[in-house]
Design a protein around this motif. Structure first.
Motif, PDB file in Angstrom:
ATOM      1  N   GLN A 131       0.837  -1.203   0.000  1.00 38.74           N
ATOM      2  CA  GLN A 131       0.000   0.000   0.000  1.00 38.74           C
ATOM      3  C   GLN A 131       0.873   1.254   0.000  1.00 38.74           C
ATOM      4  O   GLN A 131       0.618   2.198  -0.734  1.00 38.74           O
ATOM      5  N   GLN A 132       1.916   1.247   0.826  1.00 36.02           N
ATOM      6  CA  GLN A 132       2.831   2.383   0.885  1.00 36.02           C
ATOM      7  C   GLN A 132       3.521   2.589  -0.467  1.00 36.02           C
ATOM      8  O   GLN A 132       3.643   3.718  -0.951  1.00 36.02           O
ATOM      9  N   ASP A 146       1.072   4.098  -2.906  1.00 34.08           N
ATOM     10  CA  ASP A 146       0.878   5.527  -2.620  1.00 34.08           C
ATOM     11  C   ASP A 146       2.039   6.350  -3.188  1.00 34.08           C
ATOM     12  O   ASP A 146       1.825   7.402  -3.814  1.00 34.08           O
ATOM     13  N   GLN A 147       3.257   5.867  -3.002  1.00 33.27           N
ATOM     14  CA  GLN A 147       4.430   6.567  -3.519  1.00 33.27           C
ATOM     15  C   GLN A 147       4.427   6.597  -5.048  1.00 33.27           C
ATOM     16  O   GLN A 147       4.723   7.621  -5.666  1.00 33.27           O
ATOM     17  N   LEU A 190       1.801   6.340  -7.025  1.00 32.15           N
ATOM     18  CA  LEU A 190       0.717   7.215  -7.484  1.00 32.15           C
ATOM     19  C   LEU A 190       1.128   8.681  -7.400  1.00 32.15           C
ATOM     20  O   LEU A 190       0.841   9.466  -8.307  1.00 32.15           O
ATOM     21  N   GLU A 191       1.821   9.044  -6.324  1.00 32.74           N
ATOM     22  CA  GLU A 191       2.287  10.426  -6.185  1.00 32.74           C
ATOM     23  C   GLU A 191       3.317  10.759  -7.262  1.00 32.74           C
ATOM     24  O   GLU A 191       3.255  11.818  -7.896  1.00 32.74           O
ATOM     25  N   LYS A 196      -2.906   1.515 -11.250  1.00 35.05           N
ATOM     26  CA  LYS A 196      -2.467   1.547  -9.846  1.00 35.05           C
ATOM     27  C   LYS A 196      -3.567   2.110  -8.947  1.00 35.05           C
ATOM     28  O   LYS A 196      -3.709   1.685  -7.803  1.00 35.05           O
ATOM     29  N   SER A 197      -4.351   3.050  -9.474  1.00 36.87           N
ATOM     30  CA  SER A 197      -5.464   3.612  -8.696  1.00 36.87           C
ATOM     31  C   SER A 197      -6.535   2.565  -8.436  1.00 36.87           C
ATOM     32  O   SER A 197      -7.198   2.596  -7.400  1.00 36.87           O
ATOM     33  N   ARG A 254      -5.042   0.067  -5.594  1.00 31.17           N
ATOM     34  CA  ARG A 254      -4.878   0.601  -4.242  1.00 31.17           C
ATOM     35  C   ARG A 254      -6.052   0.263  -3.317  1.00 31.17           C
ATOM     36  O   ARG A 254      -5.835  -0.225  -2.204  1.00 31.17           O
TER      37      ARG A 254
END
Length: 156
Positions: free
Chosen positions: A25-26, A29-30, A32-33, A130-131, A134
């Motif tokens: 998950q982390q 998130d990275q 996606l950012e 990826k969205s 998640r």
């Protein structure tokens, strides 16, 4: 039938332990950012290439010795006269300049816009993928944490 690249990367999320899911998950998130930041940067580059192409088209329409304001910075302009509207000096990056006719310069920026647009499409596709992944990871992680917390009191 041979498995495609997507099929070979499939992992049963429910088989992963909680730390692996949390790390996944982390990482998502990275990623996606990073992908969102890349998309924003590419949009800016795309706009600049498009503005350059449009500027070339405007300048090429002017006659020789036409007076205009030449931008030195985004807020500083100096008066100038066009000497030759068909010969332009293009900044192609990392300090390299190329002399080109206005037609070739327009074509160059058109190709650059197309290339950046293609890159943006690829990033957008990855961003969507990826969205979608998640929330699945988050759901399985929450389910496993709840199951573990439900088992913890009964094992004491």
């Amino acid at each position: 039938m041979a498995a495609g690249p997507q099929e070979s990367q499939l992992v049963d999320l429910t088989s992963l332990p909680i730390p692996a899911l949390a790390q996944m998950q982390q990482q998502l998130d990275q990623e996606l950012e990073l992908l969102s930041n890349s998309m924003s940067s590419l949009k800016i580059v795309q706009q600049k290439f498009e503005e350059s192409r449009e500027s070339i088209a405007r300048v090429a329409k002017h006659a020789t010795d036409t007076e205009m304001l030449l931008p030195l910075t985004s807020s500083l302009y100096v008066p100038a006269k066009l000497k030759n509207t068909n010969s332009l000096l293009l900044d192609i990056g990392t300090g390299f300049y190329v002399e080109a006719t206005s037609d070739k310069a327009e074509d160059y920026f058109k190709r650059r816009v197309e290339k950046v647009t293609k890159q943006m499409k690829q990033i957008q596709d990855t961003l969507i993928e990826k969205s979608r992944l998640r929330p699945l990871v988050l759901e399985v992680l929450q389910m496993k944490v709840q199951a573990q917390s439900g088992q913890a009191p009964s094992s004491s």
